[in-house]
Design a protein around this motif. Structure first.
Motif, PDB file in Angstrom:
ATOM      1  N   ALA A  14       0.987  -1.278  -0.022  1.00 31.48           N
ATOM      2  CA  ALA A  14      -0.155   0.004   0.066  1.00 31.48           C
ATOM      3  C   ALA A  14       0.787   1.230  -0.042  1.00 31.48           C
ATOM      4  O   ALA A  14       0.594   2.295  -0.784  1.00 31.48           O
ATOM      5  N   VAL A  15       2.143   1.252   0.967  1.00 28.33           N
ATOM      6  CA  VAL A  15       2.972   2.384   0.783  1.00 28.33           C
ATOM      7  C   VAL A  15       3.391   2.743  -0.645  1.00 28.33           C
ATOM      8  O   VAL A  15       3.467   3.746  -1.049  1.00 28.33           O
ATOM      9  N   LEU A  16       3.917   1.539  -1.069  1.00 22.14           N
ATOM     10  CA  LEU A  16       4.438   1.701  -2.363  1.00 22.14           C
ATOM     11  C   LEU A  16       3.632   2.427  -3.356  1.00 22.14           C
ATOM     12  O   LEU A  16       3.897   3.212  -4.003  1.00 22.14           O
ATOM     13  N   CYS A  17       2.148   1.745  -3.352  1.00 27.78           N
ATOM     14  CA  CYS A  17       1.057   2.466  -4.237  1.00 27.78           C
ATOM     15  C   CYS A  17       0.813   4.015  -3.930  1.00 27.78           C
ATOM     16  O   CYS A  17       0.424   4.627  -4.740  1.00 27.78           O
ATOM     17  N   ILE A  18       0.680   4.032  -2.878  1.00 25.52           N
ATOM     18  CA  ILE A  18       0.279   5.370  -2.248  1.00 25.52           C
ATOM     19  C   ILE A  18       1.363   6.663  -2.943  1.00 25.52           C
ATOM     20  O   ILE A  18       0.901   7.606  -3.303  1.00 25.52           O
ATOM     21  N   SER A  19       2.719   6.043  -3.180  1.00 27.20           N
ATOM     22  CA  SER A  19       3.528   7.067  -3.838  1.00 27.20           C
ATOM     23  C   SER A  19       3.269   7.542  -5.056  1.00 27.20           C
ATOM     24  O   SER A  19       4.089   8.391  -5.606  1.00 27.20           O
ATOM     25  N   VAL A  20       1.938   6.939  -5.796  1.00 25.01           N
ATOM     26  CA  VAL A  20       1.703   7.687  -6.902  1.00 25.01           C
ATOM     27  C   VAL A  20       1.547   8.977  -6.798  1.00 25.01           C
ATOM     28  O   VAL A  20       1.700   9.788  -7.783  1.00 25.01           O
ATOM     29  N   LEU A  21       1.083   9.291  -5.527  1.00 22.54           N
ATOM     30  CA  LEU A  21       0.980  11.010  -5.334  1.00 22.54           C
ATOM     31  C   LEU A  21       2.146  11.483  -5.406  1.00 22.54           C
ATOM     32  O   LEU A  21       2.210  12.913  -5.626  1.00 22.54           O
ATOM     33  N   GLY A  22       3.389  10.898  -5.287  1.00 23.04           N
ATOM     34  CA  GLY A  22       4.699  11.598  -5.435  1.00 23.04           C
ATOM     35  C   GLY A  22       5.073  12.158  -6.653  1.00 23.04           C
ATOM     36  O   GLY A  22       5.877  13.131  -6.855  1.00 23.04           O
ATOM     37  N   GLY A  23       4.363  11.601  -7.841  1.00 23.49           N
ATOM     38  CA  GLY A  23       4.486  12.416  -9.099  1.00 23.49           C
ATOM     39  C   GLY A  23       3.446  13.432  -9.411  1.00 23.49           C
ATOM     40  O   GLY A  23       3.871  14.165 -10.469  1.00 23.49           O
TER      41      GLY A  23
END
Length: 405
Positions: A316-325
């Motif tokens: 989940a943490v890995l996927c939440i990082s989609v907001l990092g873009g």
């Protein structure tokens, strides 16, 4: 060799040389992002150490982190406007020299008061540097590659969360917390030198002036884009801030697992930052919708993922990082809508994202203080990310109504 073949070979050589030069410029700019990201995020990890050494409680020590964020918000517009008539290369050099100076002063501050003041001044160049660096990066590539170039600048910030922050934390254990700020000072000097050697020596715009930059403040599209980033990206910080608490308190795992989970988040930011840059060059609007929408879905599922243990939380943490873009996407959109007020709009982008850094954790803290467990921060994040989605839709609607899209 025929004349045509010779011309083709010469053209190919020129293109390769130009691409190589652009990569070196982007590396120099990204190095500054690495220095800034390291000091911004590592300060949170170093907080217990400098609180103890400077004789204050951890609650009061957090004021130093807030002082840095305040410096970013104040410095971004002020320095962008003040430096409107300067050559961008020279402005970047001076910003990094100032960053080096004040981070070095942070490393040697004898009292908490002086440390806090030095953190405020350290924050001043942050937003202006990223804003101007993004403009320089976009200027050295074709227009259809601008988002990719901007993502390369922000790559340094993403790498800082994966490598710089753990390294600073490790150094604090064996050398002392002051070493982390001293290293950032050295990295900032290295950035100033790299920019001096590699950045294009483009003359200053003769028509540039502070009043023209202030024109961004009258542009509704600029404000809507800034608001979209400030609200939508707050969803990421609402969860990122409490990753350590979730791992240790909710799941009862060790400090090593906290470090690993933070590295997963940083790795995700690297992946999605690069991916979003490439996708935004193809379709910026769809990329923004995908980031905010995907982020909202994953954040809403975060409490369920935590209930499944460390492995599912890590996914989940890995996927939440989609907001990092999102930062790359919003920065590129600001370039598209800011008109002649490019420098101020670009710098304000980072002030807005520091607002996100404040709003997300603040709202999540209210929910946690009401008696809910740390994973409930995911619901707060989902609401903020979904709000970013809606705000972006309103932004595009306003642009179409005004004939700008």
């Amino acid at each position: 060799m025929t004349d045509t073949t010779a011309e083709h070979a010469a053209g190919h050589t020129a293109r390769v040389a130009k691409e190589s030069s652009a990569r070196m410029v982007l590396f120099a700019l990204s190095l500054g992002g690495f220095a800034i990201g390291t000091t911004e995020f590592a300060s949170m990890a170093l907080l217990p150490s400098f609180a103890s050494d400077l004789g204050v409680s951890e609650a009061r020590a957090a004021d130093a982190i807030s002082a840095y964020a305040l410096g970013v918000v104040v410095g971004a517009p002020v320095l962008a406007v003040a430096g409107a008539k300067m050559r961008k290369r020279m402005l970047l050099i001076w910003l990094m020299l100032a960053f080096a100076l004040f981070n070095t002063l942070s490393a040697i501050a004898p009292s908490f008061g002086l440390f806090t003041v030095s953190r405020f001044f350290s924050g001043l160049p942050h937003g202006a540097y990223f804003g101007v660096a993004a403009l320089v990066a976009a200027s050295i590539v074709p227009r259809n590659k601008r988002a990719t170039a901007v993502s390369r600048v922000f790559l340094g910030l993403s790498i800082a969360t994966t490598i710089g922050v753990p390294a600073a934390s490790w150094m604090s254990q064996y050398i002392g917390w002051r070493s982390g700020f001293a290293v950032v000072g050295a990295l900032s000097l290295a950035t100033a030198l790299a920019v001096y050697l590699k950045a294009p020596r483009t003359p200053a715009d003769p028509n540039a002036n502070p009043l023209r930059e202030l024109g961004a403040l009258k542009n509704r599209q600029v404000w809507l884009t800034l608001a979209t980033g400030a609200v939508g990206f707050g969803g990421f910080f609402s969860v990122y801030t409490y990753i350590a608490s979730t791992v240790k308190t909710t799941l009862g795992a060790s400090d090593d697992m906290v470090a690993l989970m933070l590295m997963v988040a940083g790795f995700g930011m690297i992946i999605f930052n690069l991916a979003m840059g490439a996708l935004a060059d193809r379709n910026l609007n769809l990329t923004a919708y995908a980031a905010f929408g995907g982020g909202a879905v994953v954040l809403a599922l975060f409490p369920t993922a935590v209930a499944g243990g460390l492995w599912t939380m890590g996914i989940a943490v890995l996927c939440i990082s989609v907001l990092g873009g999102v930062s790359t996407v919003m920065q590129t959109r600001l370039m598209n809508v800011a008109g002649e007020a490019q420098q101020l709009a670009a710098a304000l982008h980072h002030a807005a994202f520091n607002v996100a850094n404040a709003v997300g954790p603040f709202l999540a803290a209210r929910v946690i203080a009401a008696g809910h467990d740390f994973p409930s921060s995911g619901y707060v994040g989902a609401a903020l990310s979904a709000s970013g989605f809606v705000l972006f839709a309103i932004t595009l609607w306003d642009a179409r109504r005004s004939g700008l899209e």
